[in-house]
Design a protein around this motif. Structure first.
Motif, PDB file in Angstrom:
ATOM      1  N   MET A  77      61.922  -2.114  70.700  1.00 17.16           N
ATOM      2  CA  MET A  77      63.227  -2.107  70.040  1.00 17.16           C
ATOM      3  C   MET A  77      64.143  -3.186  70.622  1.00 17.16           C
ATOM      4  O   MET A  77      64.850  -3.875  69.870  1.00 17.16           O
ATOM      5  CB  MET A  77      63.875  -0.727  70.189  1.00 17.16           C
ATOM      6  N   ALA A  78      64.118  -3.337  71.938  1.00 18.28           N
ATOM      7  CA  ALA A  78      64.947  -4.370  72.569  1.00 18.28           C
ATOM      8  C   ALA A  78      64.494  -5.755  72.136  1.00 18.28           C
ATOM      9  O   ALA A  78      65.319  -6.648  71.902  1.00 18.28           O
ATOM     10  CB  ALA A  78      64.888  -4.232  74.086  1.00 18.28           C
ATOM     11  N   SER A  79      63.168  -5.968  72.038  1.00 20.82           N
ATOM     12  CA  SER A  79      62.659  -7.280  71.614  1.00 20.82           C
ATOM     13  C   SER A  79      63.061  -7.583  70.166  1.00 20.82           C
ATOM     14  O   SER A  79      63.448  -8.717  69.855  1.00 20.82           O
ATOM     15  CB  SER A  79      61.138  -7.325  71.741  1.00 20.82           C
ATOM     16  N   PHE A  80      62.968  -6.604  69.292  1.00 16.89           N
ATOM     17  CA  PHE A  80      63.407  -6.825  67.913  1.00 16.89           C
ATOM     18  C   PHE A  80      64.905  -7.090  67.850  1.00 16.89           C
ATOM     19  O   PHE A  80      65.365  -7.931  67.090  1.00 16.89           O
ATOM     20  CB  PHE A  80      63.064  -5.618  67.028  1.00 16.89           C
ATOM     21  N   TRP A  81      65.662  -6.373  68.646  1.00 13.36           N
ATOM     22  CA  TRP A  81      67.119  -6.541  68.641  1.00 13.36           C
ATOM     23  C   TRP A  81      67.520  -7.934  69.127  1.00 13.36           C
ATOM     24  O   TRP A  81      68.461  -8.539  68.609  1.00 13.36           O
ATOM     25  CB  TRP A  81      67.752  -5.464  69.530  1.00 13.36           C
ATOM     26  N   PHE A  87      57.322 -12.678  71.685  1.00 13.15           N
ATOM     27  CA  PHE A  87      57.010 -11.886  72.877  1.00 13.15           C
ATOM     28  C   PHE A  87      56.180 -10.662  72.498  1.00 13.15           C
ATOM     29  O   PHE A  87      55.192 -10.320  73.162  1.00 13.15           O
ATOM     30  CB  PHE A  87      58.307 -11.454  73.568  1.00 13.15           C
ATOM     31  N   LEU A  88      56.550 -10.002  71.396  1.00 13.34           N
ATOM     32  CA  LEU A  88      55.799  -8.842  70.938  1.00 13.34           C
ATOM     33  C   LEU A  88      54.381  -9.214  70.508  1.00 13.34           C
ATOM     34  O   LEU A  88      53.427  -8.479  70.795  1.00 13.34           O
ATOM     35  CB  LEU A  88      56.525  -8.164  69.778  1.00 13.34           C
TER      36      LEU A  88
END
Length: 119
Positions: A77-81, A87-88
């Motif tokens: 969720m932090a990476s999408f935000w 990175f994902l």
């Protein structure tokens, strides 16, 4: 003590006029019964302790999997935000490689153990 308490095989071995020997045999049988009951009770306690240990291990394992899943979800969720989709993708690639290698290693070890048990 009467001789009808003893099994017929032991009555045949012991002369009927020897009461002390008959009483000794009855005491020996009673001791063996008590010993057997004590062994069964110890085995029951051991099995109960084993079940409790396995239950606590499964609970701890499930709790750890839930915590790890929540952590991974939070990182995703932090990476999408933050807009870090690359990175994902890299994390997913490492997970696929590690999972594939782990799966191959598991199958190799399983088959090796199975072949060693057969021989």
């Amino acid at each position: 003590m009467s001789s009808d308490i003893l099994p017929t095989a032991q009555t045949a071995e012991v002369p009927a006029d020897n009461k002390a020997t008959q009483e000794l045999l009855v005491l020996r049988e009673n001791h063996q019964f008590d010993y057997s009951m004590a062994m069964l009770a110890a085995q029951e306690r051991d099995r109960q302790a084993e079940r409790e240990h396995l239950q606590s291990f499964c609970r701890a394992s499930n709790r750890n999997w839930v915590i790890a899943g929540c952590f991974v979800l939070a990182v995703m969720m932090a990476s999408f935000w933050m807009g870090k989709e690359q990175f994902l993708l890299e994390c997913l690639k490492y997970l696929v490689f590690a999972g594939g290698g782990g799966g191959v290693g598991y199958v190799y070890g399983y088959r090796r153990r199975r072949l060693e048990n057969i021989s």
